[in-house]
Motif scaffolding. Structure first.
Motif, mmCIF file in Angstrom:
data_model
loop_
_atom_site.group_PDB
_atom_site.id
_atom_site.type_symbol
_atom_site.label_atom_id
_atom_site.label_comp_id
_atom_site.label_asym_id
_atom_site.label_seq_id
_atom_site.Cartn_x
_atom_site.Cartn_y
_atom_site.Cartn_z
ATOM 1 N N MET A 170 -11.825 -21.240 24.793
ATOM 2 C CA MET A 170 -12.599 -21.934 25.832
ATOM 3 C C MET A 170 -13.788 -21.065 26.240
ATOM 4 S SD MET A 170 -9.792 -23.768 28.303
ATOM 5 C CE MET A 170 -8.483 -22.548 28.226
ATOM 6 N N PRO A 171 -14.923 -21.704 26.544
ATOM 7 C CA PRO A 171 -16.105 -20.916 26.921
ATOM 8 C C PRO A 171 -15.917 -20.315 28.313
ATOM 9 C CG PRO A 171 -16.539 -23.239 27.243
ATOM 10 C CD PRO A 171 -15.167 -23.141 26.629
ATOM 11 N N VAL A 172 -16.560 -19.201 28.543
ATOM 12 C CA VAL A 172 -16.470 -18.558 29.855
ATOM 13 C C VAL A 172 -17.360 -19.291 30.843
ATOM 14 C CG1 VAL A 172 -17.140 -16.491 31.130
ATOM 15 C CG2 VAL A 172 -15.803 -16.288 29.037
ATOM 16 N N GLN A 173 -16.835 -19.527 32.053
ATOM 17 C CA GLN A 173 -17.603 -20.233 33.068
ATOM 18 C C GLN A 173 -17.960 -19.287 34.196
ATOM 19 O OE1 GLN A 173 -14.742 -23.129 34.185
ATOM 20 N NE2 GLN A 173 -15.118 -24.439 32.419
ATOM 21 N N GLU A 184 -13.278 -28.963 43.773
ATOM 22 C CA GLU A 184 -13.812 -27.943 42.865
ATOM 23 C C GLU A 184 -14.726 -28.672 41.873
ATOM 24 O OE1 GLU A 184 -13.133 -24.566 42.505
ATOM 25 O OE2 GLU A 184 -11.528 -24.297 43.978
ATOM 26 N N HIS A 185 -15.597 -27.915 41.225
ATOM 27 C CA HIS A 185 -16.343 -28.516 40.110
ATOM 28 C C HIS A 185 -15.332 -29.006 39.079
ATOM 29 C CE1 HIS A 185 -20.194 -27.280 41.580
ATOM 30 N NE2 HIS A 185 -19.923 -25.983 41.514
ATOM 31 N N PRO A 201 -18.095 -18.733 37.795
ATOM 32 C CA PRO A 201 -17.388 -19.481 38.833
ATOM 33 C C PRO A 201 -18.253 -19.802 40.045
ATOM 34 C CG PRO A 201 -16.710 -17.186 38.854
ATOM 35 C CD PRO A 201 -17.673 -17.326 37.728
ATOM 36 N N SER A 202 -18.135 -21.011 40.526
ATOM 37 C CA SER A 202 -18.813 -21.400 41.759
ATOM 38 C C SER A 202 -18.076 -22.594 42.351
ATOM 39 C CB SER A 202 -20.272 -21.774 41.485
ATOM 40 O OG SER A 202 -20.325 -22.958 40.714
ATOM 41 N N ILE A 203 -18.430 -22.966 43.571
ATOM 42 C CA ILE A 203 -17.801 -24.127 44.207
ATOM 43 C C ILE A 203 -18.883 -25.126 44.581
ATOM 44 C CG2 ILE A 203 -15.667 -23.074 45.045
ATOM 45 C CD1 ILE A 203 -17.033 -22.415 47.626
ATOM 46 N N PRO A 204 -18.514 -26.377 44.793
ATOM 47 C CA PRO A 204 -19.506 -27.405 45.119
ATOM 48 C C PRO A 204 -20.312 -27.028 46.361
ATOM 49 C CG PRO A 204 -17.397 -28.440 44.582
ATOM 50 C CD PRO A 204 -17.148 -26.963 44.658
ATOM 51 N N ILE A 247 -10.815 -17.076 31.738
ATOM 52 C CA ILE A 247 -11.648 -18.262 31.541
ATOM 53 C C ILE A 247 -12.864 -18.261 32.460
ATOM 54 C CG2 ILE A 247 -10.229 -19.604 33.159
ATOM 55 C CD1 ILE A 247 -11.980 -21.007 30.074
ATOM 56 N N PHE A 248 -12.765 -17.545 33.589
ATOM 57 C CA PHE A 248 -13.901 -17.463 34.504
ATOM 58 C C PHE A 248 -14.672 -16.148 34.316
ATOM 59 C CE2 PHE A 248 -11.022 -20.428 36.753
ATOM 60 C CZ PHE A 248 -11.871 -21.531 36.800
ATOM 61 N N GLY A 249 -14.405 -15.456 33.217
ATOM 62 C CA GLY A 249 -15.253 -14.324 32.872
ATOM 63 C C GLY A 249 -14.733 -12.968 33.283
ATOM 64 N N ARG A 293 -10.464 -18.731 39.984
ATOM 65 C CA ARG A 293 -11.899 -18.899 40.242
ATOM 66 C C ARG A 293 -12.322 -18.041 41.431
ATOM 67 N NH1 ARG A 293 -14.012 -20.201 44.486
ATOM 68 N NH2 ARG A 293 -12.600 -21.943 44.883
ATOM 69 N N GLN A 298 -14.993 -14.939 41.491
ATOM 70 C CA GLN A 298 -16.198 -15.147 42.290
ATOM 71 C C GLN A 298 -16.359 -14.080 43.379
ATOM 72 O OE1 GLN A 298 -16.620 -19.290 43.332
ATOM 73 N NE2 GLN A 298 -18.107 -18.873 44.957
ATOM 74 N N LYS A 322 -17.178 -33.588 40.515
ATOM 75 C CA LYS A 322 -16.225 -32.849 41.347
ATOM 76 C C LYS A 322 -14.842 -33.489 41.262
ATOM 77 C CE LYS A 322 -18.861 -33.384 45.032
ATOM 78 N NZ LYS A 322 -20.195 -33.693 44.523
#
Lengths: 454, 454
Positions: free
Chosen positions: B1-4, A48-49, B6-9, A328-330, A109, A113, A97
């Protein structure tokens, strides 16, 4: 190239065939029951990132993340490294990563997503390895498997009951007797609130958790050090050793929490879960245990922990409800509840208690002895016939001495050996040796298939 | 915490339930057939020592290894970093582990490390992800699954034939029509030898491999640039476009290779494999293709590559014999042969050709509508009865509007909805709605179980 003595990184393991069949037995049992309850599989990438992982598991957790070096020429040659760079600073500069640390943050996440492609409540399970740079020790590995099951997007307590029923089903099927301990974070929060300081929830739960180990006197000292007043500690005493019937615990807590809306809400949730469980006719016992706290801070309601009754082992399964994991992921306001089965610890318990069925094996049912090219060709159709019936069979690869071929069958625990020589090719029958008794019999392929299918 | 967000590598993937059931269908098919032939599962850790991986895949391969940053304070503060350190130098200093790049080198390491616990010939399969820091593109991922099957510790060509039969079985079962291309490294070596320079084997195979794409004229230019004499290139011409019957190819090669012991040995091996295959009655076609070279240098005998006939896709399966894979780990003289199935490409081909059975799904068979607490409690025993028969069933988590509950069933493709209200609780019957036809019927739980089991 120089010869290397082969080894693997500490805390990691190879799995040999006999271990694999046992592990797969556990995974298949768990997976099968997850599916019976309508949970569907997903998988997420091993990497993951780092930005998705950092800060989710506390400061200690950040240190335990395995970080992956950026590929290619990761140092920007135009801005040379400062000579006094620390490991932590450098890591952030050259690594973007990390390997997943659990399956919960990747799930959060994932849900955000893919929210438009999922049906809510989203019932998913996920069985994958996770990695932690922990100090390896007995029962603690740097690569281990988690089997997670979660229901996301509903605050119905039906899912709490369903998950506990899944726990009951799985451990019944595996043959492990367990105690299912339940608590509710809102009750713990209510207690802290009633004691006059809601912010001291963490100190309180850590102290409560130690009662078994260090005794109530030492726990009181600790609470005092953490700034709880004498009066508060005094009022807490009846809760420290709360034993007996659940209804008794409810009575005491209802009184204690009468001024805490949060606490009473927790008690009501616990009561509803308990009512549901009573109608479910569980095989294993469950208990309401106020000392159960569970480490991770994202739980907000019911918490669950499962211990094997007949083995010395920590928790083999645990989880709970979280009201804002996806925030945290929106994606705020999504409630979920889930539990995680620790496959490696379950494996150790089953090994210790000798609970694996004798019948699980991936060995072939029959070895065909190799008497030469002509015989080999003749046996091909017999092998094909057995395999077509779903019966695993193999032929020894060359015309080795009989002793060597028999030895191969013995060491691999292959139960039957098939001997096809000149005579058998003439009669069309098979000479079958039962490797357990040593007995030899002639029979047709149909008769042999019948025996193997029993 | 800031909102991220989401994505993956890049180059990695999440798998949603509908993808998981399809992927699992492929894995289960492959696994099932591996086991029918007596291959047993093993697994190795995701991380290996970098020293086990480096230098095994060529210089390019070394670059594509994902390296893991050492844990803790990995910079030795007593010896500060030189200011002009390169990425490569730094990587070696601060990274000792890497993610596995394939399953073959870990297998070699495994066999040497566990040689005393294994029965030889050791027939193993391994289905796990591998990681490569390749540039991501269509059909090429940074995390992908390999399904490897190998027989180690025997030079019998029976295993070549067995593996090809496994290929045939698996693709039959998956419904993919394939061409199985075969060659032998000893034949290629023999050709290089016969042309006067055994050391030019690599140049030769690269050039041969291009004949299809760039034509024989350009290939000849390339060979000339690489230092092959005009005479050698002239002699090579009949081999460049070797078409037609296998027996014809054998005739030409027997003549061409008459002075090369290695070449004739390769031809003899190829002939024996072919003889065995003829008696196996394969469904898919196999061909002897001199242009097949395969990249990895560890192959020493038979090489195999499989292409789907009806899809535009590179090789979906390949492998071969290697005589000294374990040598680098200190165990010389162990011959093995193996093939690897590319699950991700097979998935893409099956998707493109619409080959997945409609029946594979992990969705539940029945959704119980939630009419309230009393009904929920009543339904528990019905749910239990269905699950005891292995039938997946679930209850909607709360008393939502009927439309919402039906919508859930529809979107999840759940074929049956069970309605239990006041009336049903009185009669003991179930009202069942067929979600395909919309039809509603009353029946007993036994009758419903019967329908679901059909």
């Amino acid at each position: 190239m120089p010869v290397q003595r082969p080894s693997i990184p500490k805390g990691t393991r190879d799995f040999l065939p006999f271990e694999m069949v046992r592990r797969n037995f556990i995974f298949e049992t768990i997976r099968g029951i997850f599916q019976l309850y309508g949970y569907q599989p997903i998988e997420t990438p091993a990497m993951e990132h780092l930005s998705s992982l950092m800060g989710k598991y506390g400061e200690e957790g950040d240190k335990l993340l395995f970080k992956i070096l950026n590929s290619g020429d990761f140092l920007d040659s135009s801005t040379p490294l400062p000579t006094s760079v620390s490991s932590k600073e450098l890591a952030l500069k050259i690594s973007e990563k990390g390997l997943r640390y659990d399956l919960t943050v990747p799930l959060a996440r994932f849900v955000v997503q893919h929210q438009n492609d999922l049906v809510f409540p989203f019932k998913r399970y996920q069985i994958q390895p996770v990695w932690r740079a922990d100090r390896p020790q007995k029962g603690r590995y740097r690569e281990f498997f988690q089997c997670d099951v979660d229901a996301i997007g509903s605050d119905s307590l039906l899912y709490e009951a369903e998950l506990i029923r899944i726990v009951d089903d799985i451990f019944c099927k595996l043959g492990i007797k367990v105690l299912i301990r339940l608590n509710n974070r809102k009750i713990l929060a209510g207690i802290a609130e009633s004691l006059g300081d809601a912010s001291k929830l963490t100190d309180l739960t850590i102290a409560l958790d130690k009662t078994d180990k260090i005794g109530s006197e030492k726990v009181n000292e600790e609470l005092s050090q953490k700034g709880f007043s004498e009066e508060a500690i005094g009022r807490l005493q009846p809760l420290l050793q709360l034993e007996g019937k659940i209804s008794h615990k409810f009575d005491i807590l209802t009184e204690f929490l009468k001024d805490s809306i949060t606490g009473l809400k927790g008690l009501e949730e616990m009561n509803q879960v308990r009512e549901r469980l009573k109608s479910l006719d569980l095989t294993n016992k469950f208990d309401f245990d106020l000392r159960l706290a569970r480490g991770l801070n994202y739980y907000t309601g019911t918490i669950i922990e499962v211990k094997a009754l007949d083995a010395e082992m920590g928790s083999i399964c645990g989880g709970g409800r979280y009201d804002n994991l996806t925030g945290i992921f929106g994606l705020p306001g999504v409630s979920g509840v889930g539990i995680s089965f620790g496959a490696d610890r379950i494996y150790d318990v089953m090994n210790e208690l000798d609970l694996f069925p004798q019948t699980i094996t991936t060995t072939t049912k029959a070895l065909f002895v190799n008497f030469g090219e002509k015989e080999e060709r003749y046996c091909n159709s017999l092998l094909k016939a057995l395999r077509a019936e779903g019966l695993a069979a193999e032929m020894y690869p060359d015309q080795a001495k009989m002793k060597k071929q028999m030895d191969y069958a013995n060491r691999k625990n292959i139960p039957w050996v098939v001997l096809i020589g000149e005579n058998e090719m003439k009669t069309g029958k098979l000479t079958i040796k039962d490797m357990l008794t040593g007995e030899q019999n002639e029979m047709t392929i149909q008769e042999f298939t019948g025996i193997l299918k029993k």
